[in-house]
Motif scaffolding. Structure first.
Motif, PDB file in Angstrom:
ATOM      1  N   VAL A 234       0.178  -3.325  11.150  1.00 44.42           N
ATOM      2  CA  VAL A 234      -0.731  -2.914  10.069  1.00 44.42           C
ATOM      3  C   VAL A 234      -2.187  -2.952  10.524  1.00 44.42           C
ATOM      4  O   VAL A 234      -3.076  -2.521   9.789  1.00 44.42           O
ATOM      5  CB  VAL A 234      -0.562  -3.783   8.799  1.00 44.42           C
ATOM      6  CG1 VAL A 234       0.808  -3.583   8.190  1.00 44.42           C
ATOM      7  CG2 VAL A 234      -0.831  -5.245   9.097  1.00 44.42           C
ATOM      8  N   ASP A 311      -0.859  -1.447   5.212  1.00 47.76           N
ATOM      9  CA  ASP A 311      -1.008  -0.092   5.758  1.00 47.76           C
ATOM     10  C   ASP A 311      -1.080   0.881   4.593  1.00 47.76           C
ATOM     11  O   ASP A 311      -0.083   1.135   3.901  1.00 47.76           O
ATOM     12  CB  ASP A 311       0.187   0.225   6.658  1.00 47.76           C
ATOM     13  CG  ASP A 311       0.052   1.578   7.348  1.00 47.76           C
ATOM     14  OD1 ASP A 311      -0.800   2.379   6.920  1.00 47.76           O
ATOM     15  OD2 ASP A 311       0.816   1.830   8.299  1.00 47.76           O
ATOM     16  N   SER A 313      -1.407   3.960   4.596  1.00 48.06           N
ATOM     17  CA  SER A 313      -0.779   5.266   4.845  1.00 48.06           C
ATOM     18  C   SER A 313       0.732   5.230   4.623  1.00 48.06           C
ATOM     19  O   SER A 313       1.421   6.229   4.830  1.00 48.06           O
ATOM     20  CB  SER A 313      -1.078   5.722   6.282  1.00 48.06           C
ATOM     21  OG  SER A 313      -0.404   4.892   7.218  1.00 48.06           O
ATOM     22  N   ASN A 337      -5.754  -0.990   5.136  1.00 48.07           N
ATOM     23  CA  ASN A 337      -6.166  -0.379   6.395  1.00 48.07           C
ATOM     24  C   ASN A 337      -5.603   1.047   6.545  1.00 48.07           C
ATOM     25  O   ASN A 337      -4.717   1.455   5.802  1.00 48.07           O
ATOM     26  CB  ASN A 337      -5.709  -1.264   7.559  1.00 48.07           C
ATOM     27  CG  ASN A 337      -6.270  -0.804   8.878  1.00 48.07           C
ATOM     28  OD1 ASN A 337      -7.346  -0.206   8.946  1.00 48.07           O
ATOM     29  ND2 ASN A 337      -5.545  -1.046   9.956  1.00 48.07           N
ATOM     30  N   LYS A 338      -6.127   1.759   7.517  1.00 46.46           N
ATOM     31  CA  LYS A 338      -5.704   3.122   7.871  1.00 46.46           C
ATOM     32  C   LYS A 338      -6.005   4.122   6.756  1.00 46.46           C
ATOM     33  O   LYS A 338      -5.248   5.052   6.491  1.00 46.46           O
ATOM     34  CB  LYS A 338      -4.219   3.155   8.224  1.00 46.46           C
ATOM     35  CG  LYS A 338      -3.848   2.171   9.345  1.00 46.46           C
ATOM     36  CD  LYS A 338      -2.412   2.315   9.809  1.00 46.46           C
ATOM     37  CE  LYS A 338      -2.075   1.281  10.874  1.00 46.46           C
ATOM     38  NZ  LYS A 338      -0.697   1.387  11.377  1.00 46.46           N
TER      39      LYS A 338
END
Length: 461
Positions: A234, A311, A313, A337-338
């Motif tokens: 992650v 994550d 996404s 994140n991402k």
């Protein structure tokens, strides 16, 4: 300990350096140095003015072997660190020169100093109090400029003066109480009781504020223990590298790359951060990764702050939900994140699961959201009325415990006043308040505690 003996130790850190220092303290310091030091003209150190560096050599008086060329200085007590005569011999750095000079000094009658004994003598001889003595080690171990500033203020007596004022306020209240006890045959004036109560409540506010600074002070002294958790891949290691601004942890697209715990120290807006990157928490058949996951959970339970990474996404998984359950009762920051990729995660569901916990969207690829993370860390450390500009902070756990006990005794005394209990009952609570505060400066501590405190000092300080 006998204060009539002379002690010596290496005062500089071990290893190669430009100079090394051997320190001697006690009434025989100059006599010992005169046996081993000679200037270029063959003069003893006692023949030179005090507080002036003098060039010469150290010799072994038994063999006349030249040990090293040095600069030596004699500082006559009581205007010295220990209030005793002090000699400091500045020689070449490295283990051999300082060790050989120390051996010669010890052979001439000095005793090897115990850990922290120079500072302990400064305390016992009345140059500094116990809180100032402890500030010496805080100065040495300070990890940030703010931590150093707080320690320096304490060394200069800021905390000691505040504690002394509080103790004087308690003494004033005790004086009112003792007058009431002396005239116990007469009815105690209700106005006098109300005055005593009001002054006690004001004192309680002052003590409470001092106690409120303790959490911030502890972090500035010891660092904010922060653990990064989340399932594999992650971005935990990427976050560590980004905050450190160097590639400390291996980053790959392969889940489970981090199998052990990586611990690093960094400075975020003056806050010492002990940042711990852990193995991804998940079920695994890999025995090495299993050990890493176990370690992750151990650090998780001890942390001051959890940084939980998701994550953004990908959709929320069962592994994510399990970690969310683990952090419910923890101080935690949640990072999505991402965010540079298309968002798939259900933010509304996350908010429902996490409640009031702070959520920040970041992209470690683009390095967006990093400023928000640093601002959040600053906010939780300097929360409430405690701000970075407040340099009078309680940084020591021992001091915090003493304040907590004094505050409890004071509140017991306030409750006793409100219930109109006999004055001799009330007096006990206020005397306890006074005694507990005295433990901070060393006025009311036993020898065993003093010995324990100085055992944590380095030898030579």
């Amino acid at each position: 300990m006998f204060l009539d003996d002379t002690i010596a130790a290496i005062a500089t850190a071990p290893g190669e350096a430009g100079i090394g220092i051997v320190r001697i303290s006690g009434d025989k310091a100059l006599l010992i140095t005169d046996k081993i030091f000679r200037s270029l003209k063959g003069m003893k150190l006692s023949e030179f003015p005090t507080r002036r560096l003098t060039y010469g050599h150290i010799f072994n008086p038994e063999t006349e072997e030249k040990i090293d060329e040095v600069l030596a200085v004699y500082m006559k007590g009581p205007n010295t660190y220990t209030k005793e005569d002090i000699i400091e011999i500045n020689c070449h750095g490295g283990m051999i020169p300082v060790k050989r000079i120390l051996e010669v000094v010890l052979n001439q009658g000095a005793r090897m100093a115990d850990a922290g004994e120079f500072t302990k003598r400064a305390f016992l001889n009345g140059r500094i109090d116990l809180a100032q003595a402890e500030a010496v080690m805080d100065l040495i171990s300070a990890k940030t400029e703010k931590g150093f500033d707080v320690a320096l203020d304490q060394l200069e007596g800021s905390l000691s003066k505040r504690v002394e004022k509080l103790r004087n306020d308690v003494l004033e209240l005790l004086a009112h109480i003792e007058v009431s006890i002396d005239f116990s045959e007469e009815d105690v004036d209700e106005i006098a009781l109300d005055l005593l109560l009001n002054k006690s409540i004001e004192l309680e506010k002052s003590l409470s504020y001092l106690l409120e600074t303790a959490d911030t002070g502890k972090i500035l002294r010891e660092g904010l223990s922060t653990v990064i958790v989340g399932k594999p891949n992650v971005g935990k290691s990427s976050l560590l590298n980004t905050l450190l601004r160097e590639s400390r942890a291996i980053v790959t697209d392969v889940p489970g790359t981090t199998r052990d715990v990586i611990e690093e120290h960094l400075n975020v807006k003056g806050i010492p951060l002990k940042l711990i990157d852990t193995a991804g928490i998940r079920e695994t058949q890999d025995i090495v990764e299993q050990i890493g996951v176990k370690k992750s959970k151990e650090f998780f339970n001890k942390a001051d702050l959890i940084i939980f990474m998701l994550d953004a996404s990908r959709t929320l998984t069962e592994e994510d939900v399990q970690i969310i359950e683990l952090i419910q009762n923890k101080k935690a920051l949640v990072l999505l994140n991402k965010t540079d990729l298309p968002m798939e995660i259900d933010i509304d569901r996350i908010k429902n699961l996490l409640g009031e916990k702070q959520i920040i969207k970041v992209s470690l690829v683009d390095e967006t959201g990093i400023d928000q993370i640093e601002n959040y860390l600053e906010e939780i450390v300097y929360r409430g009325e405690v701000r970075a500009k407040d340099r009078l902070l309680v940084t020591n756990v021992r001091h915090k415990n003493a304040i907590e006990r004094s505050l409890k005794s004071l509140r017991d005394g306030i409750e006793a006043i409100r219930n109109r209990l006999p004055m001799d009952f009330i007096e006990v609570d206020f005397k306890n308040t006074w005694d507990f505060l005295g433990e901070i400066t060393g006025d009311t501590v036993g020898e065993d505690l003093i010995d324990h405190i100085f055992q944590n000092f380095c030898i030579g300080k």
